[in-house]
Design a protein around this motif. Structure first.
Motif, short mmCIF file in Angstrom:
data_model
loop_
_atom_site.label_atom_id
_atom_site.label_comp_id
_atom_site.label_asym_id
_atom_site.label_seq_id
_atom_site.Cartn_x
_atom_site.Cartn_y
_atom_site.Cartn_z
N ASP B 143 -8.67 -5.41 17.98
CA ASP B 143 -8.86 -6.58 17.72
C ASP B 143 -9.13 -6.63 16.08
O ASP B 143 -9.74 -7.65 15.74
N THR B 144 -8.49 -5.61 15.26
CA THR B 144 -8.73 -5.79 13.94
C THR B 144 -7.33 -6.14 13.37
O THR B 144 -6.16 -5.56 13.95
N SER B 153 -9.70 -3.77 8.51
CA SER B 153 -9.06 -3.01 9.58
C SER B 153 -9.80 -1.82 10.06
O SER B 153 -10.59 -1.22 9.17
N LEU B 154 -10.03 -1.71 11.17
CA LEU B 154 -10.93 -0.54 11.53
C LEU B 154 -10.01 0.75 12.21
O LEU B 154 -9.13 0.50 13.10
N SER B 210 -7.91 -7.07 1.51
CA SER B 210 -7.97 -6.37 2.76
C SER B 210 -8.84 -4.96 2.51
O SER B 210 -8.96 -4.36 1.35
N ARG B 211 -9.36 -4.43 3.39
CA ARG B 211 -10.28 -3.49 3.72
C ARG B 211 -9.92 -2.49 4.90
O ARG B 211 -9.65 -3.11 6.09
N ILE B 212 -9.98 -1.03 4.76
CA ILE B 212 -10.03 -0.29 5.90
C ILE B 212 -11.29 0.27 6.00
O ILE B 212 -11.78 0.75 5.02
N THR B 213 -11.68 0.34 7.16
CA THR B 213 -13.06 1.07 7.40
C THR B 213 -12.75 2.38 8.48
O THR B 213 -12.15 1.68 9.44
N PHE B 214 -12.81 3.53 7.90
CA PHE B 214 -12.66 4.62 8.93
C PHE B 214 -13.91 4.94 9.56
O PHE B 214 -15.18 5.00 9.04
#
Lengths: 964, 323
Positions: B143-144, B153-154, B210-214
């Motif tokens: 859902d991201t 974004s996850l 934009s960002r990614i979260t790991f």
């Protein structure tokens, strides 16, 4: 060795049996688990399920031991919706192949309608339709509801052998002289001494049997009555079949909420029982053996068999289609073929029973959940939606109950705005709180924009509808009503005189002020009497010509609400946007010469509350009640109601609310005893009622809705006699969608508005419904408590997602609302609601920008008072943000929830181009990261290791023990 | 029991009490037949004891196998999956049919991830974050938006099992580079911070950023039996322009795809795998009698091993997805 062989092989056998049993058990478990797989927690939409059944029905007399088939037909009954039904919902029932009805009574739910010959009887009965169910749980005449006792009682005045006593399919017990009587007949029941009598008691859901009897002397259920109850008409219908054998009607289903004695609900099965009356199959000789071997006792065999047979085998006094008469005048219907004997075995065996299932009622929330409900105040237009959403919230242990308190939207918005108060006792420290409503449902933006940070989150697209029930000149229901803005203005502004005396009184009425005499109503003297004879109305609705002017009051007005309402704002906005209507309101006569009531001339629109301005007192027409305080007649005819949900009820049952009937208790001359009451129910065949309702209400109760004018041919206003060049749009999903796509954002008002001018002038938008309203939820984005804010945010996320799936199940979007989805071109609205959810959860006082344009940035500080937050436009640059609080339900949700992507919005401006001043801190959302943990399963590996070690050691130990 | 007994002519080996013991690889004392009055030093095991030994041994072996699979063999499976996914994704990229967003079928490859500082090179990211998905590679939460698209974004990844590609996530330092390749191009991200419970959130994103979260778990090591203690996050921000995302994103994901949850629906295939394993084992035992020893070993070992693999692979899905 032999001695050891036995125990060893026994042991081996035991071991293999044990293993086999385990394997089988595992398979069985797998099967059971698979069968009961509940699936993921996504909302599935329940679709409308219709049903149809066909049955061959016969009437066959038994003469000299031979079957004499009088009539045999194949009847098919269709029901439009049979599942997930709600209380007072109307379903369409239609049938074909039935016997045409004679002695037709127009009002098919009245008690007299049972006297028709060969009607189609429709009843709601409690019980299962399956023949294999236990007898006590099956449907039977005792569990079918009828309102008046006469519909299930035959008195002793019809001789010893009336037709029902010689019914060949009746059991031996049912052919006795007196059947079904209570153990002790009360003294109030007047009883003749001779003659057959038949009681069919009504057994309520509680088990109590109500015997009824003559005038209900032996007891009636609370929902029953001896005379027709005009305020709560029953749903038992004796419907008319036309000459071709076809018929259709709307049947209203009742659940335990309305009819507790019948007691239908989501847990109690009920059925719609349709009985095509064919007449009694006679056995005048008493030779029928329903149960083989059980012969009729001699006392029950008719004495004069020829006379009994000729009476029983009658085929009807009325030719098919001929109207019947109520009362004793005229031809008497023949009992054997009337609807009165629906319960007799010949008719009962011909029944077509269609099971009905009901959705869980919203009232379950009051029983289930004791938790404090999250309150929303306002719009009645959203009531249908929240009633269907509420059980999904209160029945989910992870969520919370929601409560929608119906209130005028205008009042609720004012209370919301004014409710922000400083509750601190410390003069140096300010603590702001909302002491009134925290969330309000609205249909229109507030007249003065909110000064507190309050976001208006789109919740549903629906609108108002002009619902109506009208019969044409022939008495058939009229279903294609078209209205334009000017006609609506005429109805609202009391410009129809309604009574001929009023019309003539206007001609001579004069007022003298400061020695100047005027005749304010002189110009109105030529106005048509009511809408039904207005040439403009007849030009749009030629099917209504020559309609018998029976209803003068209800055809001169539009029933609306009396208080402030956003629906009235929307309706008057539509009227105001039409140049013809506006010119007429300003005094210009319409092309046929009708003029506006002078009290309303030049009225400024839109208004949220329609004013009652006419003061003309009709001395000629007045009754005693009106004369008491010289009440003006036209406001009494208009009779607006304070509770908007009364209007769909009145339209559904054809009840005219005009308060013109003077009732009195005992003494007409005593002013204290008398009062004005409503006209009441109009008889089917001569109805004419219009009311303003929400589209959702019109859908649920299956009300007809008028098509409103969107465009007319260009050029000056002139008389017209047909629809050439004019478009009329009724509220449908497509027309709502066309209008919703026209919604334009208005940054000053903070929400989207409908461009009426575009609908009126742009040919591409001609099919948009002009009564569309964007229903939104107003929630404060600052000063709410953290738990409330989180719950409101959860509600908004639900609304933006699964709450927009159309369907009948709890949690689905009710009928009459257009889903806010990308498929309907409403992504902007959905994204805004999601952004609103984030803002509400953050409680930082941010109100998302409608279009993403960069506003004047203000770094809002939570400590400052509300006025500071109101400076400048309270918006943030862009809304794609990580969510601080845990939203979107369920524990174990990790802290970084999905962001609202505003990417699909075509109006995304190149934001961020205006660099904020360097002193501004990059806004960081409040809240801290949380960790997700898995306490039990996380220890799986060490647990398994420990288990393995233990069992390994254990087996070594057993070996050691065994060796010794 | 010292009486002499005649051997019945129909005596068969399987009547011997020591067959079961032999099958288990145990050397149990044979009953010594004596003529005369010799005492028997040891007693044969009673059936109940045998059953108990059998059961506990089986349990012990099974759990040992499970742990062995989880820690060692799962990595093999992971490498195998990554190999296949890489081949598929490479082909999709070359034909420009890689998924771009909206609703993507779970378990399909959506991106390639490279974090040089953590020694991750061209690791395939799959769609979906349930336990089964994360067994194949890092998972993209459905859902991201995809990496490279506006918003956050996850990406979930495992810490210990299945090669534990995100095992050293917490050691990343701000400023280190991350490269993600999707169907929309190659995007370069820079590490912002490592976040633990109690830390502040990263700054709000502006429109178009934009960002990614790991996301992974941390704290699992030999000392606490590989139990993951808590979740840890790594935020990285896009350097450059983002690509527009198509519509159709899911609004929520089921429980099984949320952080640190197991997949309860794995119980269904599990209750089918277990009887299969039992049947295979029983068949092997039976075959050993009828067929012969080395034939049974030749055929039985792969069959039993396959069933065992199925059971453990499905069973691991019940464990937390970030483990």
């Amino acid at each position: 060795m032999t001695r050891h062989a036995k125990p060893i092989s026994r042991g081996r056998r035991a071991l293999s049996l044990a293993l086999a049993a385990t394997t089988l058990g595992l398979f069985a478990t797998a099967g059971a688990l698979w069968a009961s797989n509940s699936g993921p927690a996504t909302a599935t939409a329940a679709a409308v399920v219709s049903a149809s059944q066909t049955k061959t029905v016969t009437r066959a007399n038994l003469v000299d031991g031979q079957d004499d088939v009088v009539d045999s037909r194949q009847v098919t009954v269709n029901v439009s919706s049979t599942q997930s039904l709600r209380d007072r919902q109307a379903i369409e029932v239609s049938w074909s192949g039935a016997h045409p009805t004679g002695g037709v009574i127009f009002d098919d739910t009245s008690q007299y309608a049972a006297n028709q010959e060969y009607p189609m009887v429709l009843m709601e009965c409690r019980g299962s339709t399956s023949t294999t169910a236990p007898a006590a749980q099956q449907i039977s005449p005792e569990t079918c509801f009828t309102q008046t006792p006469e519909e299930r009682y035959q008195p002793r005045s019809f001789g010893a052998f009336p037709p029902y006593r010689v019914d060949r399919y009746a059991s031996v017990a049912d052919r006795a002289l007196v059947v079904g009587a209570p153990a002790k007949i009360p003294d109030t029941c007047e009883e003749l001494d001779v003659g057959a009598e038949r009681w069919v008691p009504f057994v309520a859901a509680s088990g109590t049997a109500y015997y009824g009897g003559q005038n209900g002397c032996a007891g009636l259920a609370p929902e029953q009555s001896t005379v027709e109850n005009s305020l709560a008409p029953p749903n038992t219908t004796f419907a008319t079949t036309d000459l071709a054998g076809n018929g259709s009607t709307k049947f209203v289903v009742n659940t335990a909420d309305t009819n507790a004695s019948l007691g239908c609900s989501d847990t109690v099965p009920c059925a719609l029982v349709a009985i095509p009356i064919m007449g009694i199959s006679c056995d005048a000789q008493g030779t029928a053996e329903v149960t083989p071997g059980a012969a009729l006792p001699p006392a029950d065999v008719p004495t004069d068999q020829t006379k009994t047979f000729s009476k029983c085998s009658q085929t009807g006094a009325y030719p098919a289609g001929v109207p019947g008469t109520q009362g004793s005048a005229g031809t008497t219907a023949q009992l054997s073929v009337t609807g009165q004997l629906w319960w007799s075995a010949s008719n009962w065996r011909n029944r077509i029973a269609i099971p009905l299932t009901f959705a869980q009622s919203a009232s379950v929330c009051g029983v289930v959940s004791k938790a404090k409900a999250l309150s929303f105040f306002g719009s009645e237009s959203l009531l249908e939606a929240t009633q269907q959403w509420a059980p999904a919230f209160c029945l989910n242990p992870k969520l919370f109950p929601i409560a929608h308190v119906q209130q005028s939207e205008v009042a609720a918005k004012n209370l919301l705005q004014a409710g922000l108060t400083n509750v601190s006792t410390n003069p140096k420290k300010e603590v702001w709180q909302y002491t009134g409503p925290e969330a309000v449902f609205q249909g229109e933006p507030p007249a003065t924009p909110f000064t507190n940070p309050i976001v208006q989150a789109p919740t549903a697209v629906s609108g108002f509808a002009i619902s109506y029930v009208m019969d044409d000149a022939k008495g058939n229901e009229y279903t294609s009503l078209k209205l334009n803005a000017r006609l609506l203005a005429k109805l609202l502004t009391m410009s129809y005189p309604a009574y001929p005396d009023v019309k003539s009184g206007w001609k001579t009425y004069s007022v003298t002020t400061n020695k100047v005499t005027t005749q304010p109503y002189a110009a109105l003297a030529n106005n048509p009497l009511d809408l039904a004879v207005d040439p403009e109305f007849l030009a749009l609705n030629p099917g209504m010509t020559n309609q018998n002017i029976n209803q003068l009051e209800s055809s001169a007005t539009l029933y609306a609400m009396s208080g402030d309402s956003d629906v009235m704002t929307a309706l008057t906005s539509y009227i105001n946007s039409d140049p013809d209507a506006r010119a007429w309101l300003d005094g210009k006569p319409d092309p046929w010469g009708m003029v506006v009531n002078p009290n309303y001339r030049g009225i400024a629109l839109p208004v949220s509350q329609w004013p009652q301005l006419d003061t003309y007192y009709d001395s000629l027409n007045s009754n005693e009640c009106m004369a008491d305080n010289q009440a003006p007649i036209l406001p009494l005819i208009a009779a607006p109601v304070s509770d908007p949900s009364i209007i769909p009820f009145n339209v559904q049952y054809g009840i005219a609310n005009s308060q013109v009937v003077c009732t009195y208790a005992n003494d007409l001359d005593n002013a204290a005893n008398r009062q004005l009451v409503a006209l009441g129910r109009e008889d089917p065949g001569i109805r004419f009622i219009l009311g303003v309702t929400s589209i959702a209400d019109a859908d649920r109760y299956q009300l007809n809705t008028a098509a409103l004018q969107t465009q007319r041919p260009a050029g000056p206003d002139a008389t017209f006699s047909d629809l050439a060049g004019r478009t009329y749009v009724a509220p449908t999903d497509d027309s709502l969608k066309a209008a919703a796509q026209l919604l334009t954002p208005d940054t000053e008002l903070g929400t989207w508005t409908l461009p009426y001018d575009k609908i009126r002038t742009d040919p591409d938008d001609a099919l948009a419904y002009p009564g569309t309203m964007l229903l939104s939820t107003d929630i404060a984005t600052q000063y709410l408590s953290a738990s409330d804010a989180a719950q409101y945010a959860q509600f908004l996320n639900f609304v933006a997602g699964t709450g927009q799936v159309s369907g009948l199940a709890n949690g689905n979007l009710a009928a009459g609302y257009l889903p806010l989805t990308a498929a309907n071109g409403l992504t902007q609205l959905v994204n805004y609601t999601k952004a609103a959810a984030l803002a509400v959860a953050a409680q930082q006082g941010h109100v998302p920008a409608l279009t993403g344009d960069p506003p004047a940035p203000t770094a809002t500080d939570a400590a400052s008072g509300p006025t500071a937050a109101g400076d400048g436009s309270p918006t943030t640059p862009g809304d794609s943000s990580t969510n601080p609080a845990a939203i979107a339900g369920g524990p174990g949700d990790d802290a970084s929830s999905p962001a609202a992507s505003a990417t699909a919005a075509p109006t995304k401006a190149g934001s961020g181009s205006t660099a904020p001043p360097t002193s501004t801190i990059d806004a960081i959302p409040a809240g801290k990261t949380t960790s997700a943990e898995s306490p039990l399963l996380g220890y799986a590996l060490p647990g398994l290791l420990a288990l393995g070690l233990l069992t390994g050691l254990g087996s070594a130990a057993v070996v050691g023990v065994g060796r010794r | 029991m010292t009486a002499v007994q005649e051997r019945p002519p129909a005596h068969r080996e399987q009547d011997s009490p020591t067959v079961l013991g032999r099958a288990a690889g145990l050397r149990l004392p044979r009953r010594r037949r004596t003529h005369g009055s010799g005492k028997v030093a040891t007693r044969p095991l009673r059936v109940s004891h045998l059953i108990a030994i059998w059961a506990m041994l089986a349990c012990s072996v099974a759990t040992a196998w499970f742990v062995f699979f989880a820690l060692v063999l799962s990595s093999l499976q992971f490498q195998h999956s990554q190999h296949n996914l890489y081949a598929t994704f490479r082909e999709q990229l070359s034909q420009e049919v890689a998924p771009l967003g909206g609703e993507i079928a779970p378990d399909s490859p959506v991106a390639l991830l490279s974090i040089p500082a953590l020694h991750i090179k061209d690791s395939v990211i799959v769609e979906g974050t349930a336990s089964a998905d994360l067994a194949k590679g890092a998972g993209h939460r459905r859902d991201t938006p995809l990496p490279g698209q506006p918003g956050t974004s996850l990406i979930f990844g495992r810490e210990t099992l299945f090669s534990g590609i995100f095992g050293h996530l917490a050691s990343a330092r701000p400023g280190e580079l991350i490269s993600v390749t999707t169907g929309q191009g190659i995007f370069s991200y820079k590490v912002e911070q490592v976040r633990h419970a109690g830390d502040h959130f990263p700054t709000l994103l502006a429109d178009g950023e934009s960002r990614i979260t790991f996301v992974t778990s941390e704290g699992a090591d030999l000392a606490n039996g590989w139990t993951p203690q808590r979740t840890v996050y790594l935020d990285a921000k896009l350097q450059g322009k983002s690509a527009e995302a198509p519509p159709g994103l899911l609004s929520s994901v089921p429980d099984a795809e949320q952080a640190m949850n197991g997949d309860v629906s794995a119980l269904f295939p599990l209750v089918l795998w277990i009887p299969l394993l039992v049947l295979a084992a029983l068949a092997a035992v039976w075959a050993q009698e009828r067929w012969g020893r080395w034939q049974t070993w030749l055929v039985g070992v792969p069959v039993v091993l396959a069933a065992l693999w199925g059971v453990t692979e499905t069973g691991i899905q019940l464990l937390p997805n970030l483990m």
